[in-house]
Design an enzyme around this catalytic site. Structure first.
Site, PDB file in Angstrom:
ATOM      1  N   GLU A   1      39.771  32.456  41.477  1.00 59.30           N
ATOM      2  CA  GLU A   1      40.063  31.200  40.772  1.00 59.30           C
ATOM      3  C   GLU A   1      41.473  30.706  41.078  1.00 59.30           C
ATOM      4  O   GLU A   1      42.260  30.393  40.176  1.00 59.30           O
ATOM      5  CB  GLU A   1      39.836  31.370  39.264  1.00 59.30           C
ATOM      6  CG  GLU A   1      38.402  31.767  38.932  1.00 59.30           C
ATOM      7  CD  GLU A   1      38.121  31.893  37.450  1.00 59.30           C
ATOM      8  OE1 GLU A   1      39.077  31.776  36.648  1.00 59.30           O
ATOM      9  OE2 GLU A   1      36.951  32.098  37.084  1.00 59.30           O
TER      10      GLU A   1
ATOM     11  N   GLU B   1      31.129  35.472  39.970  1.00 55.95           N
ATOM     12  CA  GLU B   1      31.410  35.754  38.560  1.00 55.95           C
ATOM     13  C   GLU B   1      30.473  34.903  37.718  1.00 55.95           C
ATOM     14  O   GLU B   1      30.828  33.818  37.270  1.00 55.95           O
ATOM     15  CB  GLU B   1      32.874  35.458  38.234  1.00 55.95           C
ATOM     16  CG  GLU B   1      33.324  35.902  36.862  1.00 55.95           C
ATOM     17  CD  GLU B   1      34.822  35.679  36.659  1.00 55.95           C
ATOM     18  OE1 GLU B   1      35.610  36.168  37.502  1.00 55.95           O
ATOM     19  OE2 GLU B   1      35.197  35.006  35.684  1.00 55.95           O
TER      20      GLU B   1
END
Length: 807
Positions: free
Chosen positions: A406, A486
């Site tokens: 991220e 994820e």
């Protein structure tokens, strides 16, 4: 650079190398002295550390400190205190070592670790997850020597989760002749050879080389049989042919041993033993992942590096149990979120057959926390990436390198693509056999900026609704390799239930305007009125408490889209931190103790074939008789029949689109039983019984014998039972543990995310009927007596035998 077909062989160094006449690998974990706080001049050989505390590595000094709820900088780490820790260890050096090459290796120092040998600094390494090694031969002297280490974790906040502090992983010394195979200096690539064979292309770097050197190789199968030999060319390379090798896979994690013999003038000066495995994987943009020619999906989970009550200290037996439990649920892959893994974890995955996506960093140049890695990124990322890849590049379990998670640069069209491109190129330079990836949230931003196009394989984190973009992006980028890096959070507190659905990060009536960032899957409420309002602060163990998409909904996407390589669920095991005022987040399918939650059995029903059936909730309630309770069954069988007190409540078929069966059952105390059928035959069954009042504490262990190594660990499960031997699933009795003999208390826990008790001590309340004690062996063999008492209950006890270590 696209990776469609890759073969790889593992090399396991360090503890896997056998001691011999030419090379020794020595454990360097015992005999350390520790001081909490700074200590001026402590690195000097003559410093007096007699009042310091004796410790054995691994050592996380934060986990035993009181939590400081007044310090907001510690919030992400569950308010555990950090600070500075100083370590010293004396060791004797024989005269013969002075003409040899001695390398010291620390697998993890959190953080800003600085190492001294006899007062000489070997340098500082800021990143707390990177393994570091140094040749220290020039600083040694015959007789007494001192190694000193300073770990400085005082600059907060530097992480989004609990990190721990100190020398929290193993340390080793490797002693070899001056001319020797370089540390992590073996590189092996394999290529298909004929119908069933493979060729190992071996390259060896020699340290302090001299004229007249020669290298010889032999390969032994798991039973010790030598299956291949070869002599290297003058440049240290060789091709070794393996005929019909047994290939490594999650089902058959077969490992070989490569022995490298370095000769000078015909005399052996170094013998280097390496464990490796052979496997072939291929990624196809249309058909997904193939391992050894067989199509598979990654059935993965993300894992943080802490291990509950021991904090970040890495104990091999603890993680072996954790991996075993995950494999029993059908898990075949882990993502090391979001940092370089412990070497011992990679070794366990090699041995046990667990595929690994190893991640280097959380953030890159742009900060996520004030004191995080962005401060050191430009200076250190290449070196840190290099150490991870050199250490683990030949491990069969590792299939991809992740450069980040991220990353903030994902939406920066000017700076993001060049940075990611440079990192991917560095991965290829260090290891051309594996692809580079990154976990991307807000994938539409990464696509627009061109960041995701720089990756070999694109990971989709759900942040920003990326989970809904798989099919859209496949249409836009048909050659893209895609997996769920994820998939959304599994909210579940063990033994807690709610009938009201909670969907986070989604809007039920959102105007999406072409974006899926607010889209959600909506499971209807399970009852008109909440049955368990007292559980408000906890997460529900039904699959009705999640971010954007349920466990079942996410797996259906991965299962049904043929191009999907697989998914990594957030998370496999609860972890400390990233949790506000709570001790830990309850996102795992296992709680912090490793106790199974209901979602664990859901995954087992989706990911395994051995017949199983699971019922939820438990059947010990204070409801009025006749209160209607939603009862769910998870099973990998065709049909499930439910019985209450011997009466059938109906037999239902498992719908592949629903992936659970529900009955609305009027509550009556007694026995709830599920029977699962395949092709009409009963194959599995499970029972829930209404428990009586708590009557006793019953102890069980994951093993009844230990090794007197000073580092073996046994898990003691304390269960509150009624007089008939049934678990009391709502019991919260305070349990006191006592340990006598040749073991020591390592930690206590109960899995409650709101736990207020310390992990260190003799007392721990049960949480929904369970709590846990970890006992560590000492160097002394003998008996370990363990007792557990609770007011008003019959006590429990057991004996563990600790046998002499083979070493």
């Amino acid at each position: 650079m696209k990776f469609m077909r890759i073969m790889c062989v593992a090399v396991v160094l360090g503890a896997a190398c056998a001691s011999g006449a030419t090379r020794e690998v020595l454990e360097f974990n015992a005999g350390w002295r520790f001081h909490l706080g700074d200590a001026a001049g402590f690195e000097a050989s003559g410093f007096n550390d007699s009042k310091w505390t004796s410790v054995r590595l691994p050592h996380d000094f934060s986990i035993g400190l009181p939590r400081d709820f007044d310090d907001s900088s510690l919030k992400d780490g569950a308010y555990f205190q950090t600070g500075i820790g100083c370590y010293r260890k004396e060791f004797k050096v024989p005269e013969a070592w002075l003409s040899k090459a001695v390398t010291i290796d620390f697998d993890g120092i959190y953080e800003n670790g600085e190492i001294w040998i006899n007062g000489h600094s070997l340098g500082k390494r800021p990143y707390g997850y990177v393994p570091v090694w140094h040749e220290i031969s020039g600083f040694l002297k015959a007789g007494k020597n001192v190694v000193a280490v300073r770990a400085d974790n005082s600059n907060q906040p530097n992480s989004r989760w609990y990190t721990g502090s100190g020398i929290y992983r193993k340390a080793t010394l490797t002693v070899a002749n001056k001319t020797h195979v370089a540390y992590h200096g073996v590189r092996i690539e394999t290529k298909p050879e004929g119908a069933n064979g493979c060729r190992l292309d071996v390259a060896v770097e020699v340290q302090h080389g001299v004229p007249g050197m020669a290298l010889e190789f032999s390969v032994a199968a798991q039973d010790g049989t030598v299956v291949a030999t070869e002599i290297a060319a003058a440049d240290g390379t060789a091709s070794v042919l393996l005929k019909n090798p047994v290939r490594w896979s999650p089902e058959t994690p077969h490992l070989y041993t490569l022995e490298t013999r370095l000769k000078v003038a015909g005399k052996v000066v170094d013998e280097h033993m390496e464990i490796f495995g052979v496997r072939d994987f291929r990624m196809d943009p249309k058909e997904g992942l193939f391992l050894n020619g067989k199509s598979i999906k990654l059935k993965g989970v993300c894992l943080h590096h802490d291990a509950g009550s021991v904090g970040s200290a890495f104990y091999r037996p603890i993680w072996k149990r954790r991996l075993r439990l995950l494999k029993e649920a059908g898990c075949n892959a882990i993502r090391t979120s979001h940092n370089i893994a412990a070497r011992e974890l990679i070794e366990l995955c090699d041995e046990m057959g667990m595929i690994v996506l190893e991640e280097a960093f959380d953030g890159l140049r742009m900060q996520k926390r004030e004191q995080d890695y962005h401060l050191y990124f430009d200076e250190w990322w290449r070196e840190d990436l290099k150490n991870m890849i050199l250490r683990d590049r030949n491990s069969p379990s590792v299939v991809m390198w992740s450069i980040g998670n991220e990353i903030k640069e994902k939406g920066d069209a000017e700076n993001g693509p060049p940075l990611v491109r440079a990192m991917v190129e560095e991965v290829h330079r260090l290891d051309p056999t594996r692809p580079a990836t990154c976990g991307n949230n807000f994938i539409f931003a990464a696509n627009k900026a061109g960041v995701s196009q720089e990756l070999d394989v694109v990971g989709y984190n759900d942040g920003g609704g990326s989970v809904w973009e798989y099919a859209n992006d496949k249409a836009a980028y048909p050659d893209r390799l895609i997996y769920g890096s994820e998939v959304p959070h599994t909210f579940a507190t063990r033994g807690m239930y709610k009938t009201t659905t909670r969907v986070k990060k989604a809007k039920k009536d959102a105007e999406l305007s072409g974006s899926t960032k607010d889209k959600g899957e909506w499971v209807p409420n399970l009852a008109k009125k909440e049955l368990w309002p007292e559980n408000k602060k906890y997460a529900s163990s039904y699959d009705n408490d999640y971010t954007r998409i349920s466990v079942r909904g996410s797996w259906k996407l991965t299962r049904d889209l043929p191009f999907m390589i697989g998914e990594f669920r957030w998370t496999g095991i609860d972890y400390i931190g990233e949790s506000g005022n709570r001790t830990n987040n309850d996102f795992g399918v296992l709680d912090l103790c490793g106790f199974k939650k209901d979602p664990y059995y859901l995954l087992q029903s989706l990911w395994t074939t051995e017949p199983m059936v699971h019922l939820l909730p438990h059947w010990t309630h204070t409801f009025k008789k006749g209160t209607v309770i939603p009862v769910w069954a998870y099973s990998n069988c065709d049909e499930v029949e439910l019985f209450l007190n011997g009466k059938s409540l109906g037999r239902q078929t498992m719908d592949p689109d629903v992936l659970r069966i529900e009955w609305k059952v009027p509550y009556a105390p007694g026995k709830l039983e599920a029977r699962a059928y395949r092709a009409g035959k009963p194959e599995a069954a499970t029972v829930r019984v209404t428990a009586g009042r708590p009557a006793c504490v019953v102890l069980t262990a994951d093993k009844t014998a230990m090794t007197a190594s000073g580092s073996d660990v046994v898990h003691i499960r304390a269960e509150i039972q009624d007089g008939q031997g049934n678990i009391c699933p709502t019991a919260m009795n305070l349990v006191e543990f006592k340990v006598k003999g040749v073991g020591t208390m390592l930690g206590v826990d109960n899995g409650d995310p709101y736990l207020e008790h310390s992990f260190v001590g003799e007392h721990m309340p049960a949480f929904n009927g369970l709590c846990q004690l970890l006992v560590k062996s000492t160097d002394e063999a003998g008996r370990i007596e363990i007792t557990a008492t609770a007011d008003g209950l019959k006590s429990g006890s057991m004996i563990i035998l600790s046998a002499p270590s083979a070493d």
